[in-house]
Design a protein around this motif. Sequence first.
Motif, mmCIF file in Angstrom:
data_model
loop_
_atom_site.group_PDB
_atom_site.id
_atom_site.type_symbol
_atom_site.label_atom_id
_atom_site.label_comp_id
_atom_site.label_asym_id
_atom_site.label_seq_id
_atom_site.Cartn_x
_atom_site.Cartn_y
_atom_site.Cartn_z
ATOM 1 N N VAL A 154 -5.057 14.274 -0.104
ATOM 2 C CA VAL A 154 -6.158 15.054 0.464
ATOM 3 C C VAL A 154 -7.496 14.433 0.075
ATOM 4 O O VAL A 154 -8.399 14.275 0.907
ATOM 5 N N GLU A 155 -7.633 14.060 -1.188
ATOM 6 C CA GLU A 155 -8.876 13.447 -1.646
ATOM 7 C C GLU A 155 -9.107 12.082 -1.004
ATOM 8 O O GLU A 155 -10.251 11.637 -0.869
ATOM 9 N N ALA A 156 -8.014 11.423 -0.593
ATOM 10 C CA ALA A 156 -8.142 10.117 0.059
ATOM 11 C C ALA A 156 -8.541 10.244 1.522
ATOM 12 O O ALA A 156 -8.863 9.238 2.161
ATOM 13 N N GLY A 157 -8.505 11.475 2.058
ATOM 14 C CA GLY A 157 -8.993 11.667 3.419
ATOM 15 C C GLY A 157 -8.001 12.196 4.425
ATOM 16 O O GLY A 157 -8.272 12.167 5.631
ATOM 17 N N ASN A 192 -15.296 5.081 8.487
ATOM 18 C CA ASN A 192 -16.704 5.057 8.076
ATOM 19 C C ASN A 192 -17.374 3.715 8.350
ATOM 20 O O ASN A 192 -18.588 3.583 8.159
ATOM 21 N N GLY A 193 -16.582 2.728 8.773
ATOM 22 C CA GLY A 193 -17.107 1.384 8.970
ATOM 23 C C GLY A 193 -16.836 0.537 7.744
ATOM 24 O O GLY A 193 -17.677 0.451 6.842
ATOM 25 N N LEU A 194 -15.669 -0.069 7.690
ATOM 26 C CA LEU A 194 -15.235 -0.830 6.514
ATOM 27 C C LEU A 194 -16.113 -2.058 6.305
ATOM 28 O O LEU A 194 -16.394 -2.806 7.247
ATOM 29 N N GLU A 195 -16.546 -2.261 5.067
ATOM 30 C CA GLU A 195 -17.312 -3.453 4.719
ATOM 31 C C GLU A 195 -16.370 -4.522 4.182
ATOM 32 O O GLU A 195 -15.559 -4.253 3.292
ATOM 33 N N ILE A 196 -16.470 -5.731 4.730
ATOM 34 C CA ILE A 196 -15.612 -6.835 4.318
ATOM 35 C C ILE A 196 -16.460 -8.066 4.030
ATOM 36 O O ILE A 196 -17.588 -8.186 4.517
ATOM 37 N N LEU A 204 0.845 -1.194 0.000
ATOM 38 C CA LEU A 204 0.000 0.000 0.000
ATOM 39 C C LEU A 204 0.877 1.239 0.000
ATOM 40 O O LEU A 204 1.811 1.339 0.798
ATOM 41 N N ASP A 205 0.584 2.166 -0.892
ATOM 42 C CA ASP A 205 1.289 3.444 -0.831
ATOM 43 C C ASP A 205 0.500 4.384 0.083
ATOM 44 O O ASP A 205 -0.573 4.019 0.588
ATOM 45 N N PRO A 206 0.990 5.591 0.362
ATOM 46 C CA PRO A 206 0.283 6.475 1.305
ATOM 47 C C PRO A 206 -1.148 6.811 0.895
ATOM 48 O O PRO A 206 -2.021 6.962 1.759
ATOM 49 N N VAL A 207 -1.398 6.934 -0.402
ATOM 50 C CA VAL A 207 -2.759 7.241 -0.856
ATOM 51 C C VAL A 207 -3.684 6.069 -0.548
ATOM 52 O O VAL A 207 -4.808 6.247 -0.055
ATOM 53 N N HIS A 208 -3.203 4.850 -0.820
ATOM 54 C CA HIS A 208 -3.998 3.659 -0.489
ATOM 55 C C HIS A 208 -4.280 3.600 1.015
ATOM 56 O O HIS A 208 -5.406 3.299 1.439
ATOM 57 N N THR A 209 -3.255 3.864 1.811
ATOM 58 C CA THR A 209 -3.398 3.771 3.267
ATOM 59 C C THR A 209 -4.414 4.778 3.789
ATOM 60 O O THR A 209 -5.247 4.463 4.652
ATOM 61 N N LEU A 210 -4.367 5.996 3.254
ATOM 62 C CA LEU A 210 -5.340 7.008 3.673
ATOM 63 C C LEU A 210 -6.757 6.610 3.274
ATOM 64 O O LEU A 210 -7.712 6.819 4.035
ATOM 65 N N LYS A 211 -6.909 6.030 2.092
ATOM 66 C CA LYS A 211 -8.233 5.552 1.682
ATOM 67 C C LYS A 211 -8.723 4.449 2.617
ATOM 68 O O LYS A 211 -9.905 4.407 2.994
ATOM 69 N N LEU A 212 -7.820 3.549 2.987
ATOM 70 C CA LEU A 212 -8.187 2.471 3.901
ATOM 71 C C LEU A 212 -8.620 3.034 5.253
ATOM 72 O O LEU A 212 -9.644 2.615 5.820
ATOM 73 N N ILE A 213 -7.856 3.990 5.778
ATOM 74 C CA ILE A 213 -8.195 4.586 7.073
ATOM 75 C C ILE A 213 -9.539 5.305 7.002
ATOM 76 O O ILE A 213 -10.363 5.219 7.926
ATOM 77 N N TYR A 230 -6.303 8.064 -10.083
ATOM 78 C CA TYR A 230 -5.962 7.246 -8.917
ATOM 79 C C TYR A 230 -5.693 5.815 -9.371
ATOM 80 O O TYR A 230 -6.473 5.233 -10.124
ATOM 81 N N VAL A 231 -4.579 5.255 -8.901
ATOM 82 C CA VAL A 231 -4.216 3.875 -9.237
ATOM 83 C C VAL A 231 -4.339 3.028 -7.974
ATOM 84 O O VAL A 231 -3.606 3.242 -7.004
ATOM 85 N N PRO A 232 -5.254 2.073 -7.932
ATOM 86 C CA PRO A 232 -5.450 1.261 -6.724
ATOM 87 C C PRO A 232 -4.295 0.294 -6.493
ATOM 88 O O PRO A 232 -3.436 0.112 -7.364
ATOM 89 N N PRO A 233 -4.256 -0.333 -5.326
ATOM 90 C CA PRO A 233 -3.214 -1.337 -5.078
ATOM 91 C C PRO A 233 -3.308 -2.473 -6.090
ATOM 92 O O PRO A 233 -4.388 -2.771 -6.612
ATOM 93 N N ALA A 234 -2.180 -3.100 -6.358
ATOM 94 C CA ALA A 234 -2.187 -4.261 -7.249
ATOM 95 C C ALA A 234 -3.027 -5.372 -6.619
ATOM 96 O O ALA A 234 -2.893 -5.666 -5.433
ATOM 97 N N ASN A 235 -3.890 -5.952 -7.428
ATOM 98 C CA ASN A 235 -4.737 -7.052 -6.970
ATOM 99 C C ASN A 235 -3.962 -8.357 -7.121
ATOM 100 O O ASN A 235 -3.719 -8.818 -8.238
ATOM 101 N N TRP A 236 -3.599 -8.959 -6.001
ATOM 102 C CA TRP A 236 -2.748 -10.149 -6.056
ATOM 103 C C TRP A 236 -3.494 -11.395 -6.518
ATOM 104 O O TRP A 236 -2.879 -12.442 -6.733
ATOM 105 N N ASP A 237 -4.800 -11.295 -6.717
ATOM 106 C CA ASP A 237 -5.516 -12.390 -7.383
ATOM 107 C C ASP A 237 -5.036 -12.556 -8.823
ATOM 108 O O ASP A 237 -5.169 -13.630 -9.411
ATOM 109 N N PHE A 238 -4.491 -11.469 -9.385
ATOM 110 C CA PHE A 238 -4.068 -11.488 -10.785
ATOM 111 C C PHE A 238 -2.587 -11.821 -10.959
ATOM 112 O O PHE A 238 -2.087 -11.825 -12.088
#
Length: 411
Positions: free
Chosen positions: A79-82, A34-38, A20-29, A371-379
């Motif tokens: 900033v846009e990531a939160g 907000n209550g993460l859905e899993i 995760l880069d900092p933008v990904h981490t901020l989006k995760l936080i 915005y480029v999301p984290p690499a999906n390791w399923d792929f």
Amino acid sequence: MTGDYPVSGFTGRAKPVFDLDPVHTLKLITELNNGLEIEAMGKTQKLQPTDFFAGCAVSPFKRDEAEQMVQYFKLKKKVEAGAKFIIPQLGYDIRKFHELIQFVRENGWDIPVIGNVYILPYGAAKLMYENKVPGCVVTKELLSVLEKEKDAPDKGKQARLDRAAKMYGFFKGMGYDGVHIGGHGVKLEEVEYIIDKGEEFAKNWMDYVHEFQFPMPNGFYYYEKDEKTGLNTKTPTNRKNRPLDTTVPAMYSFNRFMHELMFEPGKGLFGMMRSIVKSIDGSSMEHAFTRFEHLIKVVLFDCENCGDCALFELAFLCPMSQCPKKQRNGACGGSFEGWCEVYPNKKKCIYVRAYARLKKYGEEETLRDIYVPPANWDFYHTASWINFFLGRDHVGRRLGVPYVPPKKSSK
């Protein structure tokens, strides 16, 4: 912040992990707050909302245009990531601190900006000058000042404290929302002195501007200089006709041509490629096709076969193989004079190279806007061309390529 690249480990250097880069981490936080859905046990569950107060760092202390602009492009994404506050990395060029607060205001970001005050001794300054503390900038001129101060009877202690107090003062005068006071072995009474004295200096902070003019040689500034104050006007520097900071290989034009021919939805050979890929997906040919694609992309792009390709967004430069920290949304703060933090004077920062390539075509702001999301390791180790043309990877989804569910491979 991105985090430091590992320098040691058990029986050798530890494996760097930057999923995760900092933008990904901020989006995760933000999603956690907000209550993460899993997905768990076949059901969607919403976690209890958290209450993290996450901020971000940015470096305004970059010498080259490309290096500086990708810092500000990434700041927008943070900033846009939160991000709830901003703090600059360490430097001693007051015009750069002024540049940052003005840049934040002009973008309309209503979040606190915290000044970075470091009580700087000669030893630490020397390491920073030699680029041994990534992201911290001390110029030759400042180092010379500190070298003279250390010969004082108190070894420069009072000068260091007064410098920190004046930084407190000009941060307050510029409109920063607070400061972070740091240093090695700092005592409470020293922090109190900096705050109390800083409040005094804040009343006439413009009188001390000349004491903090330690620019990088031939450095780039986002705004034109105000010759009266020594700070910045509100007029942005005209970047259009500035020379590129690094060369653009001729192969890049060919890559753009092939991309437009084959990978632009609704254009060229896209429809034919999608039909071919559909017939290969899940067939006995899929494994050979994956190997064929990987061979081509290893030769051209040093591909790591992640299967969730970001070449399209980064001017055909692979962040997984060519950035040691695998940053997918912008440069880390440790680059120096355009060089990669991990390979100084050997490899140019991948984002400096991407900026130059895109600027040649007037497209550099795509590094800010996409915005480029984290690499999906399923792929991982699957054919990214199949994932793209069948709407499975992040680029296919972003471009609205119709989704085709995976078939069971017959390899």
